[in-house]
Design a protein around this motif. Structure first.
Motif, PDB file in Angstrom:
ATOM      1  N   LEU A 171      11.144   1.777  -0.086  1.00  0.00           N
ATOM      2  CA  LEU A 171      11.984   1.191  -0.235  1.00  0.00           C
ATOM      3  C   LEU A 171      11.453  -0.412  -1.286  1.00  0.00           C
ATOM      4  O   LEU A 171      11.464  -0.889  -2.498  1.00  0.00           O
ATOM      5  CB  LEU A 171      11.581  -0.295   0.232  1.00  0.00           C
ATOM      6  CG  LEU A 171      12.902   0.160   1.621  1.00  0.00           C
ATOM      7  CD1 LEU A 171      13.227  -0.924   2.655  1.00  0.00           C
ATOM      8  CD2 LEU A 171      14.220   0.202   1.086  1.00  0.00           C
ATOM      9  N   GLU A 172       9.577   0.195  -1.677  1.00  0.00           N
ATOM     10  CA  GLU A 172       8.556  -0.308  -2.501  1.00  0.00           C
ATOM     11  C   GLU A 172       8.023   0.741  -2.821  1.00  0.00           C
ATOM     12  O   GLU A 172       7.237  -0.376  -4.454  1.00  0.00           O
ATOM     13  CB  GLU A 172       7.224  -0.839  -1.240  1.00  0.00           C
ATOM     14  CG  GLU A 172       8.010  -1.970  -0.859  1.00  0.00           C
ATOM     15  CD  GLU A 172       8.922  -3.208  -0.885  1.00  0.00           C
ATOM     16  OE1 GLU A 172       8.089  -3.899  -2.037  1.00  0.00           O
ATOM     17  OE2 GLU A 172       9.995  -4.055  -0.694  1.00  0.00           O
ATOM     18  N   GLY A 173       7.879   1.714  -3.161  1.00  0.00           N
ATOM     19  CA  GLY A 173       7.338   2.038  -4.358  1.00  0.00           C
ATOM     20  C   GLY A 173       6.075   3.161  -3.397  1.00  0.00           C
ATOM     21  O   GLY A 173       6.364   2.666  -2.656  1.00  0.00           O
ATOM     22  N   ALA A 174       6.068   3.841  -4.211  1.00  0.00           N
ATOM     23  CA  ALA A 174       5.294   5.449  -3.884  1.00  0.00           C
ATOM     24  C   ALA A 174       3.371   4.683  -3.634  1.00  0.00           C
ATOM     25  O   ALA A 174       3.002   4.187  -3.819  1.00  0.00           O
ATOM     26  CB  ALA A 174       5.226   6.190  -4.631  1.00  0.00           C
ATOM     27  N   ILE A 175       2.859   5.090  -2.445  1.00  0.00           N
ATOM     28  CA  ILE A 175       1.513   4.795  -2.353  1.00  0.00           C
ATOM     29  C   ILE A 175       0.914   5.765  -2.907  1.00  0.00           C
ATOM     30  O   ILE A 175       1.010   6.643  -3.016  1.00  0.00           O
ATOM     31  CB  ILE A 175       0.924   4.997  -0.458  1.00  0.00           C
ATOM     32  CG1 ILE A 175       1.882   4.183   0.450  1.00  0.00           C
ATOM     33  CG2 ILE A 175      -0.434   4.604  -0.051  1.00  0.00           C
ATOM     34  CD1 ILE A 175       1.865   4.718   1.685  1.00  0.00           C
ATOM     35  N   ASN A 176      -0.361   5.458  -3.729  1.00  0.00           N
ATOM     36  CA  ASN A 176      -0.915   5.742  -4.950  1.00  0.00           C
ATOM     37  C   ASN A 176      -2.332   5.110  -4.036  1.00  0.00           C
ATOM     38  O   ASN A 176      -2.284   3.773  -4.302  1.00  0.00           O
ATOM     39  CB  ASN A 176      -0.264   6.614  -6.278  1.00  0.00           C
ATOM     40  CG  ASN A 176       0.070   5.092  -6.485  1.00  0.00           C
ATOM     41  OD1 ASN A 176      -0.903   4.167  -7.278  1.00  0.00           O
ATOM     42  ND2 ASN A 176       1.784   5.536  -6.886  1.00  0.00           N
ATOM     43  N   VAL A 177      -3.509   5.633  -5.217  1.00  0.00           N
ATOM     44  CA  VAL A 177      -4.423   5.345  -5.450  1.00  0.00           C
ATOM     45  C   VAL A 177      -4.824   3.825  -6.163  1.00  0.00           C
ATOM     46  O   VAL A 177      -4.942   2.684  -5.946  1.00  0.00           O
ATOM     47  CB  VAL A 177      -5.492   6.446  -6.172  1.00  0.00           C
ATOM     48  CG1 VAL A 177      -7.122   5.895  -6.704  1.00  0.00           C
ATOM     49  CG2 VAL A 177      -5.644   7.782  -4.884  1.00  0.00           C
ATOM     50  N   ASP A 178      -3.774   3.854  -7.512  1.00  0.00           N
ATOM     51  CA  ASP A 178      -3.440   2.791  -8.299  1.00  0.00           C
ATOM     52  C   ASP A 178      -3.574   1.621  -7.523  1.00  0.00           C
ATOM     53  O   ASP A 178      -3.735   0.583  -7.353  1.00  0.00           O
ATOM     54  CB  ASP A 178      -3.099   2.907  -9.296  1.00  0.00           C
ATOM     55  CG  ASP A 178      -3.538   4.282 -10.172  1.00  0.00           C
ATOM     56  OD1 ASP A 178      -5.020   3.708 -10.306  1.00  0.00           O
ATOM     57  OD2 ASP A 178      -3.088   4.465 -11.526  1.00  0.00           O
ATOM     58  N   LEU A 179      -2.036   1.782  -6.525  1.00  0.00           N
ATOM     59  CA  LEU A 179      -1.389   0.907  -6.063  1.00  0.00           C
ATOM     60  C   LEU A 179      -2.877   0.434  -4.449  1.00  0.00           C
ATOM     61  O   LEU A 179      -3.110  -0.900  -4.755  1.00  0.00           O
ATOM     62  CB  LEU A 179      -0.613   1.036  -5.245  1.00  0.00           C
ATOM     63  CG  LEU A 179       0.412   0.026  -4.312  1.00  0.00           C
ATOM     64  CD1 LEU A 179       0.702  -0.931  -4.786  1.00  0.00           C
ATOM     65  CD2 LEU A 179       1.904   0.969  -3.226  1.00  0.00           C
ATOM     66  N   CYS A 180      -3.277   1.718  -4.482  1.00  0.00           N
ATOM     67  CA  CYS A 180      -4.416   1.021  -3.390  1.00  0.00           C
ATOM     68  C   CYS A 180      -5.729   0.315  -4.122  1.00  0.00           C
ATOM     69  O   CYS A 180      -6.124  -0.958  -3.192  1.00  0.00           O
ATOM     70  CB  CYS A 180      -5.109   1.793  -2.150  1.00  0.00           C
ATOM     71  SG  CYS A 180      -3.367   2.599  -1.397  1.00  0.00           S
ATOM     72  N   LYS A 181      -6.106   0.243  -4.941  1.00  0.00           N
ATOM     73  CA  LYS A 181      -7.049  -0.588  -5.516  1.00  0.00           C
ATOM     74  C   LYS A 181      -6.501  -2.119  -6.371  1.00  0.00           C
ATOM     75  O   LYS A 181      -7.122  -2.519  -5.990  1.00  0.00           O
ATOM     76  CB  LYS A 181      -7.134   0.348  -7.556  1.00  0.00           C
ATOM     77  CG  LYS A 181      -7.748   1.716  -7.219  1.00  0.00           C
ATOM     78  CD  LYS A 181      -8.538   1.906  -7.945  1.00  0.00           C
ATOM     79  CE  LYS A 181      -9.497   3.170  -7.798  1.00  0.00           C
ATOM     80  NZ  LYS A 181      -9.570   3.907  -9.530  1.00  0.00           N
ATOM     81  N   GLN A 182      -5.133  -1.859  -6.661  1.00  0.00           N
ATOM     82  CA  GLN A 182      -4.456  -3.268  -6.471  1.00  0.00           C
ATOM     83  C   GLN A 182      -4.705  -4.218  -5.398  1.00  0.00           C
ATOM     84  O   GLN A 182      -4.997  -5.182  -5.884  1.00  0.00           O
ATOM     85  CB  GLN A 182      -3.014  -3.104  -7.048  1.00  0.00           C
ATOM     86  CG  GLN A 182      -1.991  -3.726  -7.401  1.00  0.00           C
ATOM     87  CD  GLN A 182      -0.675  -4.148  -8.046  1.00  0.00           C
ATOM     88  OE1 GLN A 182      -0.599  -3.455  -8.218  1.00  0.00           O
ATOM     89  NE2 GLN A 182      -0.211  -4.650  -7.420  1.00  0.00           N
ATOM     90  N   PHE A 183      -4.296  -3.636  -4.178  1.00  0.00           N
ATOM     91  CA  PHE A 183      -4.269  -3.988  -3.183  1.00  0.00           C
ATOM     92  C   PHE A 183      -5.474  -4.716  -2.478  1.00  0.00           C
ATOM     93  O   PHE A 183      -5.626  -5.842  -2.413  1.00  0.00           O
ATOM     94  CB  PHE A 183      -3.595  -3.473  -1.652  1.00  0.00           C
ATOM     95  CG  PHE A 183      -2.079  -3.231  -1.655  1.00  0.00           C
ATOM     96  CD1 PHE A 183      -1.300  -4.477  -2.430  1.00  0.00           C
ATOM     97  CD2 PHE A 183      -1.101  -1.812  -1.818  1.00  0.00           C
ATOM     98  CE1 PHE A 183      -0.101  -4.236  -2.798  1.00  0.00           C
ATOM     99  CE2 PHE A 183      -0.028  -1.653  -1.647  1.00  0.00           C
ATOM    100  CZ  PHE A 183       0.910  -3.089  -2.083  1.00  0.00           C
ATOM    101  N   VAL A 184      -6.436  -4.144  -3.475  1.00  0.00           N
ATOM    102  CA  VAL A 184      -8.222  -4.184  -2.699  1.00  0.00           C
ATOM    103  C   VAL A 184      -8.604  -5.303  -3.533  1.00  0.00           C
ATOM    104  O   VAL A 184      -9.195  -5.990  -3.483  1.00  0.00           O
ATOM    105  CB  VAL A 184      -9.189  -3.007  -3.199  1.00  0.00           C
ATOM    106  CG1 VAL A 184     -10.328  -2.898  -3.125  1.00  0.00           C
ATOM    107  CG2 VAL A 184      -8.615  -1.875  -1.834  1.00  0.00           C
ATOM    108  N   ARG A 185      -8.342  -5.403  -4.836  1.00  0.00           N
ATOM    109  CA  ARG A 185      -8.106  -6.966  -5.556  1.00  0.00           C
ATOM    110  C   ARG A 185      -8.003  -7.537  -5.623  1.00  0.00           C
ATOM    111  O   ARG A 185      -8.781  -8.254  -5.534  1.00  0.00           O
ATOM    112  CB  ARG A 185      -7.982  -6.117  -7.487  1.00  0.00           C
ATOM    113  CG  ARG A 185      -8.626  -4.675  -7.973  1.00  0.00           C
ATOM    114  CD  ARG A 185      -8.494  -5.193  -9.699  1.00  0.00           C
ATOM    115  NE  ARG A 185      -6.976  -4.767 -10.170  1.00  0.00           N
ATOM    116  CZ  ARG A 185      -7.119  -3.872  -9.888  1.00  0.00           C
ATOM    117  NH1 ARG A 185      -7.646  -2.293 -10.168  1.00  0.00           N
ATOM    118  NH2 ARG A 185      -5.009  -3.136 -10.356  1.00  0.00           N
TER     119      ARG A 185
END
Length: 113
Positions: free
Chosen positions: A96-110
């Motif tokens: 529903l929200e888009g694939a999990i990838n390293v860039d997404l996780c980096k964005q969440f960390v920020r």
């Protein structure tokens, strides 16, 4: 601390295999009326950083988030509750929200830092 809380801590930190954690949690009723385990941003960041560094794969991140989502025995730190809930929701629902990838996780960390 009781066994349920110990297993929940393992889930939050992803310190054991998800199969072991799932088996441990299956011993307990879904409904919970005690004090919940409070999850803080740093705990979520640590797991995301393990994915970013290649130590945790995408399937485990999705499964981990699904296991965290909507539990009565877990609460997110009220100072960042909405944002933490959103991160877990997005990770638990990549279709529903888009694939999990390293860039997404980096964005969440920020965002959580």
């Amino acid at each position: 601390m009781n066994e349920r809380m110990d297993i929940l801590k393992s889930l939050v930190s992803l310190s054991d295999s998800l199969d072991e954690i799932s088996s441990g949690l299956a011993k307990f009723d879904w409904d919970y009326e005690g004090n919940p385990l409070v999850v803080k941003s740093q705990q979520i960041i640590e797991v995301l950083q393990r994915h970013i560094s290649g130590k945790v794969d995408v399937k485990d991140i999705e499964r981990w988030a699904n296991m965290l989502e909507c539990r009565e025995d877990i609460e997110f730190d009220e100072s960042n509750e909405e944002q933490l809930e959103n991160v877990i929701y997005c990770l638990a629902n990549p279709e529903l929200e888009g694939a999990i990838n390293v860039d997404l996780c980096k964005q969440f960390v920020r965002n959580l830092s």
